[in-house]
Every structure is written in structure tokens, then in C-alpha cells.
Design a protein around this motif. Structure first.
Motif, PDB file in Angstrom:
ATOM      1  N   ALA A   1       0.854  -1.196   0.000  1.00 38.81           N
ATOM      2  CA  ALA A   1       0.000   0.000   0.000  1.00 38.81           C
ATOM      3  C   ALA A   1       0.885   1.239   0.000  1.00 38.81           C
ATOM      4  CB  ALA A   1      -0.917   0.003   1.218  1.00 38.81           C
ATOM      5  N   SER A   2       0.400   2.298  -0.659  1.00 34.03           N
ATOM      6  CA  SER A   2       1.157   3.550  -0.749  1.00 34.03           C
ATOM      7  C   SER A   2       0.232   4.729  -0.519  1.00 34.03           C
ATOM      8  CB  SER A   2       1.794   3.692  -2.140  1.00 34.03           C
ATOM      9  OG  SER A   2       2.645   2.620  -2.418  1.00 34.03           O
ATOM     10  N   VAL A   3       0.782   5.796   0.046  1.00 40.57           N
ATOM     11  CA  VAL A   3       0.069   7.066   0.194  1.00 40.57           C
ATOM     12  C   VAL A   3       1.017   8.188  -0.212  1.00 40.57           C
ATOM     13  CG1 VAL A   3      -1.509   6.289   2.001  1.00 40.57           C
ATOM     14  CG2 VAL A   3       0.693   7.287   2.631  1.00 40.57           C
ATOM     15  N   GLY A   4       0.447   9.309  -0.626  1.00 38.51           N
ATOM     16  CA  GLY A   4       1.283  10.430  -1.021  1.00 38.51           C
ATOM     17  C   GLY A   4       0.553  11.751  -0.914  1.00 38.51           C
ATOM     18  N   TYR A   5       1.331  12.822  -0.958  1.00 44.94           N
ATOM     19  CA  TYR A   5       0.799  14.187  -0.910  1.00 44.94           C
ATOM     20  C   TYR A   5       1.674  15.055  -1.796  1.00 44.94           C
ATOM     21  CZ  TYR A   5       0.019  18.919   0.821  1.00 44.94           C
ATOM     22  OH  TYR A   5      -0.229  20.266   0.901  1.00 44.94           O
ATOM     23  N   HIS A   6       1.046  15.923  -2.604  1.00 42.71           N
ATOM     24  CA  HIS A   6       1.766  16.890  -3.442  1.00 42.71           C
ATOM     25  C   HIS A   6       1.213  18.280  -3.155  1.00 42.71           C
ATOM     26  CE1 HIS A   6       1.813  13.483  -6.685  1.00 42.71           C
ATOM     27  NE2 HIS A   6       2.659  13.227  -5.707  1.00 42.71           N
ATOM     28  N   HIS A   7       2.091  19.258  -3.061  1.00 44.42           N
ATOM     29  CA  HIS A   7       1.652  20.652  -2.960  1.00 44.42           C
ATOM     30  C   HIS A   7       2.391  21.468  -4.004  1.00 44.42           C
ATOM     31  CE1 HIS A   7       0.078  24.366  -1.341  1.00 44.42           C
ATOM     32  NE2 HIS A   7       1.282  24.857  -1.486  1.00 44.42           N
ATOM     33  N   PHE A   8       1.629  22.097  -4.919  1.00 42.38           N
ATOM     34  CA  PHE A   8       2.175  22.977  -5.942  1.00 42.38           C
ATOM     35  C   PHE A   8       2.028  24.418  -5.450  1.00 42.38           C
ATOM     36  CE2 PHE A   8       0.824  19.163  -8.083  1.00 42.38           C
ATOM     37  CZ  PHE A   8       1.828  18.921  -9.012  1.00 42.38           C
ATOM     38  N   PHE A   9       3.136  25.160  -5.428  1.00 45.33           N
ATOM     39  CA  PHE A   9       3.145  26.539  -4.934  1.00 45.33           C
ATOM     40  C   PHE A   9       2.788  27.500  -6.069  1.00 45.33           C
ATOM     41  CE2 PHE A   9       5.707  24.074  -2.064  1.00 45.33           C
ATOM     42  CZ  PHE A   9       5.427  24.593  -0.813  1.00 45.33           C
ATOM     43  N   ASP A  10       1.590  27.352  -6.621  1.00 43.91           N
ATOM     44  CA  ASP A  10       1.157  28.161  -7.761  1.00 43.91           C
ATOM     45  C   ASP A  10       1.084  29.651  -7.444  1.00 43.91           C
ATOM     46  OD1 ASP A  10      -0.095  26.173 -10.036  1.00 43.91           O
ATOM     47  OD2 ASP A  10      -0.191  25.343  -8.024  1.00 43.91           O
ATOM     48  N   SER A  11       0.797  30.006  -6.199  1.00 47.29           N
ATOM     49  CA  SER A  11       0.682  31.426  -5.815  1.00 47.29           C
ATOM     50  C   SER A  11       1.981  32.180  -6.027  1.00 47.29           C
ATOM     51  CB  SER A  11       0.283  31.553  -4.345  1.00 47.29           C
ATOM     52  OG  SER A  11      -0.930  30.924  -4.105  1.00 47.29           O
ATOM     53  N   ASP A  12       3.110  31.457  -6.027  1.00 45.29           N
ATOM     54  CA  ASP A  12       4.416  32.109  -6.146  1.00 45.29           C
ATOM     55  C   ASP A  12       4.990  32.040  -7.552  1.00 45.29           C
ATOM     56  OD1 ASP A  12       4.331  32.542  -3.362  1.00 45.29           O
ATOM     57  OD2 ASP A  12       5.105  30.526  -3.001  1.00 45.29           O
TER      58      ASP A  12
ATOM     59  N   THR B   1      -7.969  22.572  -5.566  1.00 48.23           N
ATOM     60  CA  THR B   1      -7.323  23.763  -6.103  1.00 48.23           C
ATOM     61  C   THR B   1      -7.682  24.972  -5.250  1.00 48.23           C
ATOM     62  OG1 THR B   1      -7.076  25.093  -8.094  1.00 48.23           O
ATOM     63  CG2 THR B   1      -9.221  24.112  -7.740  1.00 48.23           C
ATOM     64  N   GLY B   2      -6.771  25.921  -5.167  1.00 50.12           N
ATOM     65  CA  GLY B   2      -7.004  27.094  -4.331  1.00 50.12           C
ATOM     66  C   GLY B   2      -7.330  28.347  -5.114  1.00 50.12           C
ATOM     67  N   VAL B   3      -7.950  28.194  -6.286  1.00 49.10           N
ATOM     68  CA  VAL B   3      -8.209  29.363  -7.126  1.00 49.10           C
ATOM     69  C   VAL B   3      -9.532  30.039  -6.764  1.00 49.10           C
ATOM     70  CG1 VAL B   3      -6.885  28.356  -9.031  1.00 49.10           C
ATOM     71  CG2 VAL B   3      -9.366  28.080  -8.980  1.00 49.10           C
ATOM     72  N   THR B   4      -9.685  31.274  -7.236  1.00 48.72           N
ATOM     73  CA  THR B   4     -10.927  32.034  -7.051  1.00 48.72           C
ATOM     74  C   THR B   4     -11.628  32.171  -8.394  1.00 48.72           C
ATOM     75  OG1 THR B   4      -9.895  34.176  -7.478  1.00 48.72           O
ATOM     76  CG2 THR B   4      -9.825  33.365  -5.200  1.00 48.72           C
TER      77      THR B   4
ATOM     78  N   ASP C   1      -1.073  37.656 -17.184  1.00 49.33           N
ATOM     79  CA  ASP C   1      -2.071  38.550 -16.572  1.00 49.33           C
ATOM     80  C   ASP C   1      -2.050  38.503 -15.045  1.00 49.33           C
ATOM     81  OD1 ASP C   1      -2.996  39.255 -19.162  1.00 49.33           O
ATOM     82  OD2 ASP C   1      -4.305  37.493 -19.179  1.00 49.33           O
ATOM     83  N   ASP C   2      -0.900  38.141 -14.448  1.00 50.76           N
ATOM     84  CA  ASP C   2      -0.758  38.057 -12.982  1.00 50.76           C
ATOM     85  C   ASP C   2      -1.831  37.186 -12.336  1.00 50.76           C
ATOM     86  OD1 ASP C   2       1.573  39.531 -12.620  1.00 50.76           O
ATOM     87  OD2 ASP C   2       0.481  41.428 -12.702  1.00 50.76           O
ATOM     88  N   LYS C   3      -2.203  36.089 -13.014  1.00 49.77           N
ATOM     89  CA  LYS C   3      -3.255  35.206 -12.497  1.00 49.77           C
ATOM     90  C   LYS C   3      -2.896  34.574 -11.158  1.00 49.77           C
ATOM     91  CE  LYS C   3      -5.672  32.557 -15.035  1.00 49.77           C
ATOM     92  NZ  LYS C   3      -6.308  31.647 -15.975  1.00 49.77           N
ATOM     93  N   GLN C   4      -1.603  34.540 -10.818  1.00 49.96           N
ATOM     94  CA  GLN C   4      -1.202  33.920  -9.549  1.00 49.96           C
ATOM     95  C   GLN C   4      -1.802  34.638  -8.346  1.00 49.96           C
ATOM     96  OE1 GLN C   4       0.895  35.506 -11.610  1.00 49.96           O
ATOM     97  NE2 GLN C   4       2.051  37.010 -10.432  1.00 49.96           N
ATOM     98  N   GLN C   5      -2.193  35.910  -8.523  1.00 51.07           N
ATOM     99  CA  GLN C   5      -2.796  36.644  -7.402  1.00 51.07           C
ATOM    100  C   GLN C   5      -4.200  36.127  -7.067  1.00 51.07           C
ATOM    101  OE1 GLN C   5      -3.595  40.817  -8.271  1.00 51.07           O
ATOM    102  NE2 GLN C   5      -3.881  40.324 -10.439  1.00 51.07           N
ATOM    103  N   PHE C   6      -4.773  35.308  -7.959  1.00 52.49           N
ATOM    104  CA  PHE C   6      -6.109  34.750  -7.719  1.00 52.49           C
ATOM    105  C   PHE C   6      -6.047  33.298  -7.241  1.00 52.49           C
ATOM    106  CE2 PHE C   6      -6.692  37.837 -11.286  1.00 52.49           C
ATOM    107  CZ  PHE C   6      -7.223  38.853 -10.499  1.00 52.49           C
ATOM    108  N   ILE C   7      -4.877  32.904  -6.704  1.00 51.65           N
ATOM    109  CA  ILE C   7      -4.706  31.556  -6.153  1.00 51.65           C
ATOM    110  C   ILE C   7      -4.380  31.703  -4.677  1.00 51.65           C
ATOM    111  CG2 ILE C   7      -3.422  29.403  -6.286  1.00 51.65           C
ATOM    112  CD1 ILE C   7      -2.640  30.200  -9.153  1.00 51.65           C
TER     113      ILE C   7
END
Length: 191
Positions: free
Chosen positions: A54-65, A106-109, A70-76
């Protein structure tokens, strides 16, 4: 566990006059930021029995940075998080089967979502198998599908009535939706 640093990218458009779809970012010679965000991953596997792992995992993408068009990262708000789990079962020396799931949040607006680029919550389910046809050759097959949650944006002033003076606006909505289905096959050779 690993961490990958952000990769700065600027994409330069090379288009023929009149073939840019009327969009500024596609005009010939325009540079558009499109960074690959930093990525943190962690995972673990545990051999439950000689046949079952069995396997488990976690990924975090730092899209805000990451710099985006169009500076879309400000909406994450923070980035994208993925949670994964899977199992692998060796039936015998010849056959192996596996299955897994992934949940993406996802953390977008609303302001992030555009026709050309949008991000949706999703879950994926996959199944696979492997056949050792000889000591040095393994055939792999797999199938997975991803179901995305619809994202609806309702607007009071969605479009205007042509020729109205003063302008008359009509309400409307955009619904962002998609699904993926993937089949894969491969051959491993070891020497």
C-alpha cells in the motif's frame, strides 16, 4: 520526500500576422510569463504482506508564487493540493494488479477562471496490471479517469443587448467542466 524549486519561464509568441485570435498574449513577439511552480511531495509505501503493498502520497504545488500571464497567480490562495493512495497486489511471479485514487483540491478564485486556462477540484481512479512475459520483459497496461467538479460563475452583467442605448445588460453564467479518460500501455526491458 522532495522539493523542486520554481522554474522561471517566459514564452515568446511566434505568430503570423492576423493568426493571433485577436488576443494580446498571442501577438507576434509578446513575452508571457508561464513559470513552473515549486513542488513539495512526500510519500510512503508499506509491504503489508509479501504480495500486497500500500502507498500514500501528498503533493503541494506553490502556484501562488509562480509568475503567470495577466498576474493570475494573485487569484490563487496557496496553491494546489493532491492526496493519493494506492495498492498493488502480486498474484504470482507472472501477474501483478494495482489500483489507486487521487483527490485534487485547487485554491483558485472565480477571477482565476478563464476560457483558456482554468483549474477545478477533481478525483481520479485508476487500475493497472503487469505481466512478466520473461525474465527481462514486462508488459504494463493501465486505465484511469478523472472527474472534475463543475465551477459555475454567475454574472448579473454577462452580456449587453446590441444597439441598446443606454446599455442593457443580461445575466448569464460560465460553467467550467471537463473529464479525462486515459489508457496506457508500455513494455519494460531490463538487462
Amino acid at each position: 520526500m522532495k522539493y523542486e524549486f520554481r522554474t522561471s519561464l517566459n514564452l515568446e509568441s511566434k505568430t503570423v500576422d492576423g493568426k493571433d485570435g485577436g488576443l494580446e498574449q498571442f501577438k507576434n513577439g509578446v513575452n508571457t510569463p508561464h513559470d513552473i511552480p515549486a513542488l513539495f511531495t512526500i510519500g510512503a509505501s508499506y509491504q503489508i504482506t509479501p504480495q500486497l503493498m500500500a502507498s500514500v502520497g501528498y503533493h503541494h504545488f506553490f502556484d501562488s508564487d509562480a509568475d503567470m500571464a495577466d498576474d493570475k497567480q494573485q487569484f490563487i490562495d496557496g496553491g494546489i493540493n493532491e492526496y493519493l493512495a494506492g495498492v498493488e497486489y502480486r498474484i504470482n511471479k507472472m501477474f501483478l494488479v494495482s489500483g489507486g485514487v487521487q483527490f485534487t483540491r485547487t485554491g483558485v478564485t472565480d477571477d482565476y477562471q478563464k476560457d483558456l486556462n482554468y483549474s477545478l477540484h477533481s478525483y481520479s481512479v485508476g487500475f493497472g496490471g503487469a505481466v512478466n512475459v520473461s525474465k527481462n520483459v514486462t508488459i504494463n497496461i493501465g486505465y484511469f479517469w478523472t472527474t472534475y467538479s463543475d465551477w459555475t460563475i454567475e454574472k448579473d452583467h454577462y452580456t449587453s443587448v446590441a444597439g441598446s442605448n443606454p446599455a442593457v445588460y443580461l445575466p448569464g453564467k460560465d460553467v467550467f467542466s471537463r473529464t479525462n479518460k486515459v489508457f496506457a500501455a508500455g513494455v519494460d526491458f531490463s538487462f
